[in-house]
Scaffold this motif. Structure first.
Motif, short mmCIF file in Angstrom:
data_model
loop_
_atom_site.label_atom_id
_atom_site.label_comp_id
_atom_site.label_asym_id
_atom_site.label_seq_id
_atom_site.Cartn_x
_atom_site.Cartn_y
_atom_site.Cartn_z
N GLU A 175 -45.26 83.55 52.79
CA GLU A 175 -45.40 85.01 53.48
C GLU A 175 -45.91 86.29 52.67
N MET A 176 -45.64 86.18 51.38
CA MET A 176 -46.20 87.27 50.89
C MET A 176 -47.86 87.05 50.35
N ALA A 177 -48.24 85.94 50.30
CA ALA A 177 -49.71 85.66 50.10
C ALA A 177 -50.51 86.02 51.62
N TRP A 178 -49.83 85.69 52.57
CA TRP A 178 -50.42 86.19 53.93
C TRP A 178 -50.47 87.52 53.83
N ILE A 179 -49.34 88.28 53.45
CA ILE A 179 -49.46 89.81 53.76
C ILE A 179 -50.50 90.36 52.71
N VAL A 180 -50.68 89.82 51.43
CA VAL A 180 -51.68 90.26 50.49
C VAL A 180 -53.11 89.97 51.17
#
Ligand code: NAD
Length: 432
Positions: A168-173
């Motif tokens: 999910e953090m990758a999608w946010i970045v």
């Protein structure tokens, strides 16, 4: 100054509601520390409330063609010590008061371990296990767009929490960088995959920190880890990694659990087997054969030396606290003990390493991740671990010394230290 229980609700709520929820537990501990330190009424007022609450209703196209609307929050409790910092929780029970409590705990946690961040938290009311990867990605991107003015490497830096991970953090970045003209901005979140600027050691950081403070406490109590037993509630990131490190330290983990229930084995659960089972069975321990079935409630009151609640809030209550047999509790979860249970545990002489200290290993390594992103220079795993171990050990020693000097519990000492540090910064910001 004496505070009545009614004061533990927000003044803006027309009728005071006396309820034992995570926010009330957080407030009652903050108020006790504030009273001891002698904070001014306006300082208490400021820190009793979040600085900002952001709510968004996110329409998401589901795989079946329907559109569902999800309620999402981001709460900034304080930016006195630095940008907001705190995870994002995806769970069906997520609600605003819970996110408010979690945000405030982040303020106190960052202050206890002396890292230059304020406190924040996010949450979306959803059932991630029942959603497809595509649905989760659309939901996470919608959340990022809705919070694009809230997030920022110098404003508010999310991270994973229950139900979210590096994915999910990758999608946010990615979404945040697109919204910022394509500038790659990895420092907007921590807990990212290594390939996108994550830090070595971040996945293990919280469980490693829980184990480090347990070993510190044992040393102070004059006990050796070998031959001791532990029960761990929750088998996600924090619970399973704590269980792994505890067993590597010679402590026999006799019980583990997750949402589906618990498992007991007096000879010790084979943690690597349990992790492997979970990872090949949709993230659940359901059907695991490494121990006899027990309930989560039974796990909490087992005959064991060490208890690690590492699942959700409000697990240790005035009802079960009298029956707890462990003499050392390390709070891997945030808020696993209600404020009403504190005096019962204290009277029983149980040493409780409070959440704002015990599970701070994650945010410590998140801070290093952010520093690495901003410097463009990356540490080795052992560099990260050594720094993080030293930081949490120092925090443990500070809290322990404070508790001894003031003859208070580790929780009270941790709150005293944290509130003092935050208020000092608040005063320096000045009045406006
Ligand atoms: P996770 O989603 O990886 O795992 C949560 C675990 O708790 C799962 O095993 C789940 O089945 C179990 N669980 C959920 N509801 C339960 C219930 N009612 N009874 C028993 N078990 C239940 O989450 P996590 O990241 O391990 O977080 C666990 C706790 O630790 C949370 O309170 C979180 O805020 C806190 N925390 C996490 C981190 C981190 O770095 N991940 C850092 C600090 C604190």
């Amino acid at each position: 100054m004496s505070r009545k229980k009614e004061d533990t609700t927000l003044a803006s709520e027309s009728k005071p509601v006396i309820q034992s929820d995570a926010y009330a537990s957080m407030l009652s501990r903050f108020h006790a520390a504030a009273e001891k330190i002698g904070l001014a009424p306006e300082e208490i007022e400021i820190l009793s409330r979040p600085a900002e609450i952001h709510i968004a209703y996110l329409p998401v196209a589901m795989d079946d063609g329907q559109v569902r609307v999800f309620e999402a929050y981001r709460v900034i409790h304080s930016r006195a010590l630095g940008p907001g910092k705190g995870g994002i929780r995806y769970a069906p029970e997520v609600n605003m008061r819970e996110v408010m409590a979690l945000a405030a705990w982040m303020t106190w946690k960052c202050a206890v371990v002396n890292i230059p961040y304020g406190g924040a938290k996010g949450g979306i009311t959803c059932e991630p296990k029942k959603m497809s990867v595509g649905e989760l990605e659309r939901l996470t991107r919608a959340y990022t767009r809705a919070m694009s003015e809230v997030f920022g490497p110098d404003k508010d830096i999310p991270a994973p929490d229950m139900g979210t991970s590096a994915r999910e953090m990758a999608w946010i970045v990615d979404e945040y960088s697109r919204l910022n003209k394509g500038n790659f901005i990895p420092a907007v979140v921590t807990g990212k995959p290594l390939e996108l600027g994550g830090s070595k050691g971040r996945v293990e950081a919280t469980g490693r920190g829980v184990t480090t403070v347990i070993l510190q406490a044992l040393q102070r109590l004059g006990r050796r880890p070998e031959g001791l037993t532990a029960a761990v509630q929750g088998f996600g990131n924090v619970g399973s990694i704590t269980a792994k490190y505890l067993s590597q330290s010679g402590i026999r983990v006799i019980a583990i659990s997750d949402k589906s229930g618990g498992f007991y084995n007096e000879n010790g659960i084979l943690i690597h087997q349990a992790i492997q089972y979970r990872d090949t069975h949709g993230g659940s321990l359901e059907g695991f054969k490494g121990g006899d079935r027990i309930t989560n409630e039974q796990l909490l009151t087992l005959e064991t030396d060490i208890l690690v609640p590492a699942a959700i809030e409000d697990q240790i209550t005035p009802q079960n606290a009298p029956h707890i047999k462990a003499w050392l509790i390390a709070e891997g979860a945030n808020g696993p003990t209600t404020a009403e249970a504190d005096p019962i545990l204290n009277e029983k002489g149980i040493t409780v390493i409070p959440d704002i200290l015990a599970n701070a290993g994650g945010v410590i390594v998140s801070y290093y991740e952010w520093v690495q992103n901003r410097r463009g220079h990356y540490y080795t795993e052992s560099e990260v671990q050594e720094r993080a171990d030293n930081t949490i050990k120092q925090a443990f020693d500070d809290v322990f010394a404070r508790a001894a000097a003031h003859r208070v519990s580790l929780r009270e000492a941790a709150y005293l230290l944290a509130v003092e540090r935050v208020v000092k910064a608040l005063r320096m910001h000045g009045k406006y």
